[in-house]
Design an enzyme around this catalytic site. Structure first.
Site, mmCIF file in Angstrom:
data_model
loop_
_atom_site.group_PDB
_atom_site.id
_atom_site.type_symbol
_atom_site.label_atom_id
_atom_site.label_comp_id
_atom_site.label_asym_id
_atom_site.label_seq_id
_atom_site.Cartn_x
_atom_site.Cartn_y
_atom_site.Cartn_z
ATOM 1 N N GLY A 141 0.635 -1.400 -0.053
ATOM 2 C CA GLY A 141 0.075 -0.028 -0.051
ATOM 3 C C GLY A 141 0.792 1.196 -0.102
ATOM 4 O O GLY A 141 0.257 2.426 -0.009
ATOM 5 N N ASP A 175 -5.261 -5.603 -5.924
ATOM 6 C CA ASP A 175 -4.252 -6.416 -5.680
ATOM 7 C C ASP A 175 -4.943 -8.081 -5.504
ATOM 8 O O ASP A 175 -6.081 -7.925 -4.768
ATOM 9 C CB ASP A 175 -3.495 -6.335 -4.497
ATOM 10 N N ASP A 208 -7.766 -10.531 -9.284
ATOM 11 C CA ASP A 208 -7.104 -10.585 -10.311
ATOM 12 C C ASP A 208 -7.564 -9.560 -11.498
ATOM 13 O O ASP A 208 -8.664 -9.820 -11.818
ATOM 14 C CB ASP A 208 -6.811 -12.054 -11.076
ATOM 15 N N ASP A 264 2.896 -1.093 -9.968
ATOM 16 C CA ASP A 264 4.485 -1.284 -9.572
ATOM 17 C C ASP A 264 4.460 -2.834 -9.227
ATOM 18 O O ASP A 264 5.320 -3.229 -8.644
ATOM 19 C CB ASP A 264 4.576 -0.569 -7.940
ATOM 20 N N LYS A 311 6.476 0.085 -13.540
ATOM 21 C CA LYS A 311 7.722 -0.161 -13.183
ATOM 22 C C LYS A 311 8.205 -1.289 -14.180
ATOM 23 O O LYS A 311 7.234 -2.227 -14.473
ATOM 24 C CB LYS A 311 7.890 -0.822 -11.750
#
Length: 213
Positions: free
Chosen positions: A60, A80, A96, A121, A161
């Protein structure tokens, strides 16, 4: 180097890390919050009242940073597959994001509101073997880009990322056909030996603009 020596080195580095200490002092759930903080300060992609979706949000840290920067305005929706402990001002959806049922639930939560910014991320569980880890990372990145294609409004932004390696240059080229500005960032909180980089797509193009690009 043996596994135990490698683990000891990581633990020593982790607990002496100034960003780890800062996260602990400020109540941030991860040092990753400061990677995002630096990017937000540099690129100014966040404004009050935005709707932000954080993919792979647990534990988080990124969601916390977004909420901190926006104050009480806007919405932060964290997604998540693993459970995340509640955070004030953060809406959490567990599941998902490839699952149609989860996407349907997200649409219900959005109530027709356009999404200004999608964050990712996400990273696979690393094996330490590049030829295995890099394809897994690129697979997650492709899924996140597809999600952003659908959900980010024209003019909106996407921050993800990547591990620099096979497939990353091609991925960045794809983003250049989707966003007016694409930038590569390596924040100070990102460890130097890490292959991670952060790619920002800002100013999502309309379908007509994409066709003409």
């Amino acid at each position: 180097m043996s596994h135990s020596k490698s683990s000891q080195r990581w633990l020593k580095e982790h607990f002496s890390d100034p960003f780890v200490k800062k996260a602990q002092a400020e109540g941030m759930r991860s040092r990753a919050a400061y990677k995002l903080e630096e990017i937000l300060k540099r690129d100014r992609i966040l404004r009050p009242n935005m709707v932000v979706i954080d993919l792979g949000a647990a534990p988080g840290g990124w969601s916390q940073q977004i909420r901190k920067q926006m104050g009480d305005s806007g919405r932060v929706i964290a997604l998540d597959i693993v459970k995340m402990a509640p955070l004030v001002g953060i809406e959490f959806l567990q599941g998902d994001f490839r699952d149609k049922a989860v996407l349907s639930q997200l649409e219900i939560m959005l109530k027709g509101q356009p999404v200004d910014l999608v964050l990712s991320d996400m990273a696979p569980n690393k094996s330490g073997i590049d030829v295995m880890d890099q394809p897994r990372m690129m697979y997650l990145a492709e899924l996140a880009m597809d999600f952003a294609d659908i959900h980010v409004k024209p003019g909106g932004s996407f921050l993800i990322k990547l591990f620099h390696g096979v497939g990353s240059d091609g991925y960045i080229r794809q983003l250049r056909h989707r966003y007016k500005k694409v930038a590569i960032r390596k924040p100070l909180a990102s460890r130097k030996r890490s292959p991670e980089v952060y790619i920002l797509g800002d100013g999502k193009l309309t379908q007509n603009e994409v066709s003409c690009s």
